[in-house]
Scaffold this active site. Structure first.
Site, PDB file in Angstrom:
ATOM      1  CG  HIS A   1       2.707  -0.943   1.271  1.00 55.96           C
ATOM      2  ND1 HIS A   1       3.428  -0.323   1.750  1.00 55.96           N
ATOM      3  CD2 HIS A   1       3.287  -2.199   1.091  1.00 55.96           C
ATOM      4  CE1 HIS A   1       4.694  -0.036   1.549  1.00 55.96           C
ATOM      5  NE2 HIS A   1       4.706  -1.152   1.144  1.00 55.96           N
ATOM      6  CE1 TYR A   2       5.191   3.687   3.469  1.00 54.67           C
ATOM      7  CE2 TYR A   2       6.565   1.294   3.868  1.00 54.67           C
ATOM      8  CZ  TYR A   2       6.538   2.462   3.430  1.00 54.67           C
ATOM      9  OH  TYR A   2       7.448   2.443   1.786  1.00 54.67           O
ATOM     10  NE  ARG A   3       5.337   3.263  -0.272  1.00 53.92           N
ATOM     11  CZ  ARG A   3       6.411   2.836  -1.400  1.00 53.92           C
ATOM     12  NH1 ARG A   3       6.286   1.729  -1.783  1.00 53.92           N
ATOM     13  NH2 ARG A   3       7.399   3.850  -1.676  1.00 53.92           N
TER      14      ARG A   3
END
Length: 187
Positions: free
Chosen positions: A127-129
C-alpha cells in the site's frame, strides 16, 4: 492464507543512505497479523554487490557490516536484487493481497526509497501508506518521554533482528502509549 489485515514488516541494510549511489545488501520480511503475532518470516537475503561498491562504503557501514559478517556474506552471495525481489514478492503474496499492507518497520521511508529504485515491483505491491514505528518513537519522546526511554534497543543492524525489534517496539507503544479502546472489527 492471504488476509488483507496482515502486516508486512521489512528491513534492509544498505551500503549507505543515498539510493543514487548506494545499494541494498540485505533484506528480510516478517508477516504479522493485526495483533502483531508473527505468522511467517522470509529467508534473510544477502544481495550480491561488487567488491568495488563494498570497498567504497563509508567508515560506519564498513565497520558495522564488517562486524556483523554481512560484508563477507554479500561478497559470497549469488542472489541478485531482481531474484530477491521476486522471492520476496512470492513470499508476501502468500500472506497479503497486493496493495493491502502498509510497509511496516522503523524509518521505513528509507527502505522504500531504495525499493523504488532497485525493487520497484516489490515496492508497488505494498500500500502507499507506511506504518513507521519511528513516528511513535518521536511522538513518545515529546509527549511521554518515560515511555520512549523505556524502549530497549539492541540495534544489531541485521535485517531480521531489526524487524523483530521493530515489532517488539510497536507492541511496547501499543501497550504503554496508545490509548486502548474497545477493539472493533477491521473493515
Amino acid at each position: 492464507m492471504q488476509d488483507k489485515n496482515n502486516l508486512c514488516w521489512l528491513d534492509m541494510e544498505m551500503t549507505g543512505l543515498n539510493p543514487e549511489t548506494d545499494r541494498i545488501i540485505e533484506v528480510a520480511m516478517i508477516i504479522t497479523d493485526s495483533d502483531l503475532n508473527v505468522l511467517a518470516q522470509s529467508e534473510v537475503y544477502a544481495v550480491h554487490q561488487s567488491d568495488e561498491l563494498l570497498d567504497n562504503m563509508d567508515e560506519w557501514n564498513t565497520a558495522t557490516h564488517g562486524r556483523t559478517g554481512l560484508t563477507q556474506r554479500v561478497r559470497e552471495s549469488l542472489h541478485t536484487e531482481a531474484e530477491v525481489e521476486q522471492k520476496l514478492l512470492d513470499f508476501m503474496s502468500e500472506w497479503v493481497p497486493g496493495r493491502a499492507t502498509p510497509m511496516c518497520g522503523n524509518s521505513i521511508h528509507q527502505d522504500r526509497r531504495f525499493m523504488v529504485k532497485y525493487m520497484p515491483k516489490l515496492e508497488n505491491y505494498f500500500h502507499y501508506r507506511n506504518l513507521d514505528v519511528s513516528t511513535l518513537k518521536e511522538l513518545a519522546k515529546r509527549w511521554n518521554p518515560s515511555v520512549a526511554k523505556s524502549v530497549v534497543k539492541r540495534g544489531s543492524h541485521k535485517a531480521l533482528d531489526d524487524i523483530l525489534e521493530s515489532i517488539e517496539e510497536m507492541r511496547h507503544y501499543r501497550e504503554h502509549f496508545l490509548i486502548s479502546a474497545p477493539r472493533a472489527e477491521a473493515q
